[in-house]
Every structure is written in structure tokens, then in C-alpha cells.
Scaffold this motif. Structure first.
Motif, PDB file in Angstrom:
ATOM      1  N   LEU A   1     162.716 126.781  12.149  1.00 14.21           N
ATOM      2  CA  LEU A   1     161.485 127.458  12.328  1.00 14.21           C
ATOM      3  C   LEU A   1     160.785 127.803  11.277  1.00 14.21           C
ATOM      4  O   LEU A   1     159.539 127.969  11.039  1.00 14.21           O
ATOM      5  N   ALA A   2     161.415 127.822  10.091  1.00 15.38           N
ATOM      6  CA  ALA A   2     160.774 127.970   8.612  1.00 15.38           C
ATOM      7  C   ALA A   2     159.559 127.162   8.450  1.00 15.38           C
ATOM      8  O   ALA A   2     158.610 127.646   8.133  1.00 15.38           O
ATOM      9  N   PRO A   3     159.660 125.791   8.872  1.00 17.29           N
ATOM     10  CA  PRO A   3     158.632 124.924   8.523  1.00 17.29           C
ATOM     11  C   PRO A   3     157.487 125.119   9.583  1.00 17.29           C
ATOM     12  O   PRO A   3     156.521 124.341   9.355  1.00 17.29           O
ATOM     13  N   LEU A   4     157.902 125.888  10.560  1.00 21.67           N
ATOM     14  CA  LEU A   4     156.723 125.969  11.464  1.00 21.67           C
ATOM     15  C   LEU A   4     155.889 127.463  11.264  1.00 21.67           C
ATOM     16  O   LEU A   4     155.150 127.641  12.112  1.00 21.67           O
ATOM     17  N   ALA A   5     156.382 128.070  10.260  1.00 22.76           N
ATOM     18  CA  ALA A   5     155.353 129.190   9.828  1.00 22.76           C
ATOM     19  C   ALA A   5     153.856 128.522   9.696  1.00 22.76           C
ATOM     20  O   ALA A   5     153.717 127.408   9.257  1.00 22.76           O
TER      21      ALA A   5
END
Length: 190
Positions: free
Chosen positions: A160-164
Motif C-alpha cells: 500500500l505504501a507506493p499507492l499513497a
């Protein structure tokens, strides 16, 4: 039961009318002038309500952006909770994880700047919304199903982090295509 975006207590009829006026005015501002011009006082003027009415409902731009995104979040949730495979139930867990990540990228492609406001203009907003918890829990379940020996909570956070939204907008503004980002996720999943 997992939390669904926007679920909560019922509201008075006048409050519901004001909420609709505010969201319609905010949507017009975003559509005609861009997310950058979304300001609560301008929304109040456009909606024909008092500034206090807007602030009672939406404490800041981030909360207002979340309100604007509610319907799309509900559609996204319905798709991965009960829609057709591979995003919805019925496909193997790894295929569902890939489909979820790709669908999230598609959502960022169309709503990235508004999601960025929702995630960054309210302190810790990204992590405390029911939507994020649902996305995280959904991935934890799929990751556990796909590989019970990994730390599913860490892996869900890592995916989920790179989907910020701020990260995504930055990548797109610096020449990365949505397809390149999806390919990057595919490579992470291998």
C-alpha cells in the motif's frame, strides 16, 4: 463485518440537504478550476450555505476531499469485496492481489490529486480512515491465503505504501506511466 466508507449514523434531512449542496459545489469547483482551488470558504459561497455549516461537516480540505471520494470508494470496495473475479472473490489469492493493485492504480490515475488532498491535508488521514483499514485488511487476508508463512501485515503495508496518492502523483508528473507502475507491482509480486 468490515467497515464501509461513509457508513455511520443517519443524518437529519436538513443536514443531508446541506451535505449534498456542499459536495455538489465542491465537485463543481474541482471540475472547473481544479483540486488546487478547493477552499472551504469558496465551497460555502458556491453552495449558498454559511462557512460554519461547511466547517461543522468538514473540518478541513482533506475531510471535504474524502467526502467527494466517498461514492467512488464505495464502488471500489464493492468491486473487490463482491465483484467478479479476479478483483472480486473466486480467483486465486495472488491473482486477486494483482487485480487489487492494478485497480488501485487505475483509481489513482483518475482521482490521484483529490486522493492526495484527502490523504495529506488531514493529519494521518490515510491511515485512520475506514477505507485504508479495509484495504489493508483485505490485502492481509489475501496475502495470508497466498503465503501463510510471511508477515502479511508488513507485506500489506509494503504494497500500500507506493499507492499513497502523493507518491503516485509524483511518479506520474516525473514521466512514469500507469502501465509502468502496474508492471512494477507485478515484479514486486514475483
Amino acid at each position: 463485518m468490515l467497515p464501509i466508507a461513509g457508513s455511520g449514523p443517519s443524518e437529519r434531512a436538513d443536514a443531508a440537504r446541506n451535505r449534498q449542496k456542499i459536495l455538489q459545489a465542491a465537485a463543481r469547483i474541482v471540475a472547473t478550476r481544479g483540486v488546487e482551488c478547493l477552499a472551504l470558504d469558496e465551497v460555502a459561497a458556491e453552495a449558498g450555505v454559511g462557512v460554519g455549516t461547511v466547517y461543522r461537516r468538514y473540518a478541513d480540505r482533506g475531510a471535504l476531499a474524502q467526502g467527494l471520494l466517498d461514492a467512488q470508494e464505495r464502488e471500489f470496495q464493492a468491486a473487490f469485496l463482491s465483484g467478479p473475479p479476479p478483483l472480486g472473490p473466486g480467483a486465486p489469492a495472488r491473482e486477486r492481489i494483482r487485480a487489487f493493485l492494478h485497480a488501485y492504480v487505475d483509481r489513482l490515475e483518475t482521482q490521484g490529486k483529490l486522493l492526495m488532498v484527502a490523504e495529506t491535508e488531514t493529519p494521518r488521514a490515510r491511515f485512520v480512515t475506514g477505507a485504508y483499514r479495509l484495504h489493508h485488511n483485505h490485502l492481509v487476508g489475501l496475502i495470508t491465503e497466498a503465503d501463510p508463512d510471511v508477515d502479511a501485515h508488513f507485506h500489506a503495508d509494503a504494497l500500500l505504501a507506493p499507492l499513497a496518492a502523493a507518491q503516485y502523483v509524483h511518479q506520474r508528473e516525473n514521466g512514469m506511466s500507469a502501465e509502468r507502475i502496474k508492471t512494477g507491482f507485478d515484479q514486486l509480486l514475483n
